[in-house]
Design a protein around this motif. Structure first.
Motif, short mmCIF file in Angstrom:
data_model
loop_
_atom_site.label_atom_id
_atom_site.label_comp_id
_atom_site.label_asym_id
_atom_site.label_seq_id
_atom_site.Cartn_x
_atom_site.Cartn_y
_atom_site.Cartn_z
N LEU A 194 0.83 -1.21 0.00
CA LEU A 194 0.00 0.00 0.00
C LEU A 194 0.85 1.25 0.00
O LEU A 194 1.79 1.36 0.78
CB LEU A 194 -0.89 0.05 1.25
N PRO A 195 0.53 2.20 -0.86
CA PRO A 195 1.21 3.49 -0.75
C PRO A 195 0.81 4.16 0.57
O PRO A 195 -0.22 3.84 1.15
CB PRO A 195 0.68 4.28 -1.95
N SER A 196 1.66 5.04 1.03
CA SER A 196 1.43 5.72 2.28
C SER A 196 0.50 6.92 2.05
O SER A 196 0.70 7.68 1.10
CB SER A 196 2.78 6.19 2.84
N ALA A 197 -0.51 7.06 2.91
CA ALA A 197 -1.47 8.16 2.74
C ALA A 197 -0.76 9.51 2.76
O ALA A 197 -1.10 10.43 2.01
CB ALA A 197 -2.52 8.10 3.84
N TRP B 184 -3.75 8.17 -6.51
CA TRP B 184 -4.78 7.68 -5.62
C TRP B 184 -5.27 6.32 -6.09
O TRP B 184 -6.12 6.23 -6.99
CB TRP B 184 -5.94 8.68 -5.62
N PRO B 185 -4.77 5.23 -5.47
CA PRO B 185 -5.15 3.88 -5.94
C PRO B 185 -6.66 3.64 -5.91
O PRO B 185 -7.17 2.89 -6.74
CB PRO B 185 -4.43 2.94 -4.96
N GLY B 186 -7.36 4.29 -4.97
CA GLY B 186 -8.79 4.07 -4.82
C GLY B 186 -9.60 4.46 -6.05
O GLY B 186 -10.74 4.01 -6.21
N TRP B 187 -9.03 5.29 -6.92
CA TRP B 187 -9.77 5.70 -8.12
C TRP B 187 -9.65 4.69 -9.26
O TRP B 187 -10.38 4.79 -10.25
CB TRP B 187 -9.29 7.07 -8.61
N ARG B 188 -8.71 3.77 -9.17
CA ARG B 188 -8.55 2.71 -10.19
C ARG B 188 -8.40 3.30 -11.60
O ARG B 188 -9.22 3.01 -12.49
CB ARG B 188 -9.72 1.70 -10.17
N MET C 183 0.55 10.61 -0.70
CA MET C 183 -0.36 10.88 -1.82
C MET C 183 -0.53 12.39 -2.04
O MET C 183 -0.65 13.15 -1.07
CB MET C 183 -1.75 10.30 -1.54
N SER D 155 -1.49 4.25 -9.29
CA SER D 155 -1.89 3.81 -7.95
C SER D 155 -0.77 3.96 -6.93
O SER D 155 -1.02 3.99 -5.73
CB SER D 155 -2.34 2.35 -7.99
N LYS D 156 0.48 4.05 -7.40
CA LYS D 156 1.57 4.21 -6.45
C LYS D 156 1.99 5.68 -6.32
O LYS D 156 2.73 6.02 -5.40
CB LYS D 156 2.79 3.38 -6.92
N SER E 16 -8.95 0.35 -15.96
CA SER E 16 -9.47 0.41 -14.59
C SER E 16 -8.41 -0.15 -13.65
O SER E 16 -8.59 -1.19 -13.02
CB SER E 16 -10.79 -0.36 -14.50
#
Lengths: 396, 396
Positions: free
Chosen positions: A38-41, A237-241, A44, A233-234, A97
């Protein structure tokens, strides 16, 4: 009593995912996790309030879009790739995606049951799973610090007649290796010689902490077909795909139709946000901040490793990416140790899991993520892990 | 000279998409299009500024998420399905990147090359393409106004031993038919008898203009495995690509792993937005507005059709969905007329395109969308189309 439904042959290859199980376990409260990527918040980029920051809420982008992706994003992807050293037309780019989807499309494009496919050993686990799901016989090429051996590559191509090769040349997952400039050129020559299609995956490209060559091998090809997979994603924002691919003209039309059949198109608001970021002035500052944040974490991890694993394992300091790759001096299978580690509230990824099913894994390897744990947990977790390794030395 | 790369067998089944070409042509300036199935922008719910409307911008949702989908959305999907008459646990729901992805996952789950699969004739074109890409032998069951013939269904199951059946019982695409309550029960009984898995696709469910039975056939099954596909692209915002499936416990774990291998997870901000809408007070008002908007358009289209096609074709007034299905009294193949229509700035979908490759299409059918064109264009476009049909009567 109902009989079981008859499923496709490929479902028999849909093995339980070690990663899923580890990542689920790693989310337990109190767990110190070196397992995920996981990237670090804190790294981002911010969601900035710029004049264009609400573009993605425009009614236009609520409607169905094109399978190819938003024209504005495709144009900026081509510019971005030019900065990376790849000259491609926006018409050669396809918005995905997430770049994992590019692996699914590449598997659909190349793989029938039994198709030989080359990859690195070790390599990205979810790519192995996707290729093997479609029936690929994944043949692993041993990795060195510089990349893969071009002579061995040529020999393997002659022997096995693979349909394509999947490589992660820059800050490889899980090993952290980065192919040298010379090795990149040598591999491109071999692939051109055999016209062997290359699938080049570069999710970690921007996470560079030491200056190294990152020339995409795709950009060096003159004849071999290619697919280049890129991710935000790295870095964003990975959440946006939102990921993308670029491909040679002979492969692109097939990939576009596979994308359309798969999910019609990628979410448009996310595409607009990525396009906005690619055009914004703060882009270079964001990436510098990202690199600085992760460089510090990498260095802290290296110090902590030296203190805990100095007598137990060898490793290189990765020039980029999110992982350390440890080689234990006692080359024990680390998979059975995972259960003990989890019971002691520490999660890691056994290196053996990253080897293709067709070959023998190299024992005594561990992948340790350095972006997630804070410095206190990092030291504590590594101390625990080292103790577990020491207590489980093989019987001699 | 480079040789062509060797691709998978399935790529030979990746036929050129008539829909892609028509939709591309339909976007030309000045074109009056009855071809697509785009929801109308005026019918989409507003992006409201509520206390929770910015949830999706929270840093939490910028990170990687779960392959299953957001827990809050899964809980609300289960509530939503309960309102539709289906009792499912949130753990049986899987969030998709649009419901088209559910077809890709179902194809992966059931289809090997040559696998017999039942569907309606005619049926959703992009489903046919996705199933046929994986090698399905799609066998079409004739549709009546009430649904499909249960006795014929039983007979076809006995004869062909299909692995699954794909149905769109509610406001079927392209025919607009809605299965009667009695037919739904009869079909459920046949499927239970043979334990034949059902893939039930309901993208148009909420677009109901006349009161009809919409009991999901999945909810009537006692024994047969099932996958229920749901979409928000026709009721909310297609550009966000958020759909879902629910599945019986025997199929769900496979579908979840296939989702993970395909794109890891669906974009999280879009999931949160849909979850917020499912919980908001304005939901019922939004749907009422949507139905009222489309009902008016449907009625206007029916009037315009009566004036232009009254002597040329027969049709039913669809109780829901986005399409009229015309049966020409002279049953000519309408595919060659498309080129002429496009030259005259009118686009439509030849009905023949919606029939599975294995059977003979029923000639003289046309699918006409009523949500896109305004009332002036609607009359003008239909007048042009009727003239083309009249000028191309078959030689007797």
């Amino acid at each position: 009593m109902p009989s079981s439904p008859q499923l496709s042959e490929r479902i028999s290859r849909l093995t339980s995912s070690l990663v899923r199980e580890i990542l689920a376990a790693a989310q337990a409260p109190g767990m110190i996790s070196f397992a995920g990527g996981l990237p670090s918040a804190e790294a981002m980029p911010l969601l900035r309030d710029t004049p264009h920051s609400h573009d993605w809420l425009s009614p236009v982008f609520q409607q169905y879009g094109q399978s190819e992706g938003e024209p504005i994003l495709r144009a900026r992807l081509a510019d971005w790739l030019a900065e990376c050293g790849m000259q491609v037309s926006p018409h050669q780019t396809l918005v995905l995606s997430g770049s994992q989807q590019g692996i699914d499309l590449a598997a659909k494009l190349f793989v029938d049951p039994g198709t030989p496919l080359l990859c690195e050993a070790p390599t990205y686990l979810a790519a192995l799973q996707a290729f093997q799901l479609f029936g690929a016989n994944c043949l692993g090429l041993p990795l060195t610090n510089d990349g893969i051996d071009p002579e061995l590559l040529a020999q393997i191509i002659e022997t096995y007649q693979p349909r394509a090769i999947y490589l992660i040349p820059t800050f490889q997952n899980p090993s952290g290796h980065c192919y040298s400039a010379e090795n990149r050129r040598a591999i491109a020559e071999v692939l051109d010689h055999y016209a062997l299609p290359l699938i080049e995956d570069e999710p970690y490209r921007e996470l560079m902490y030491d200056n190294v060559d990152r020339t995409p091998i795709c950009s060096l090809l003159k004849r071999a077909p290619w697919i280049y997979l890129g991710s935000f994603s790295k870095t964003l924002w990975p959440g946006w795909r939102v990921g993308f691919l670029a491909a040679s003209d002979d492969l692109f039309p097939h990939l576009l139709r596979l994308k359309q059949a798969g999910d019609l198109h990628t979410n448009r608001p996310g595409q607009i946000r990525v396009a906005n970021w690619l055009a914004c002035d703060e882009r270079h500052k964001d990436l510098a901040h990202l690199r600085e944040t992760y460089r510090k974490k990498r260095d802290a991890m290296n110090d902590a490793l030296t203190n805990t694993f100095g007598d137990l394992a060898d490793w290189e300091i990765p020039a980029g990416g999110l992982f350390f790759w440890l080689k234990l001096r006692n080359a024990i299978d680390t998979r059975p140790l995972l259960k003990i580690a989890l019971e002691n509230n520490v999660a890691f990824m056994p290196g053996e899991a990253f080897y293709p099913a067709s070959g023998q894994p190299v024992f005594g390897t561990m992948r340790l993520n350095f972006s997630h744990a804070n410095s206190t947990d990092m030291r504590k977790g590594l101390t625990t892990l080292a103790r577990i390794i020491e207590n489980n030395k093989p019987d001699v």
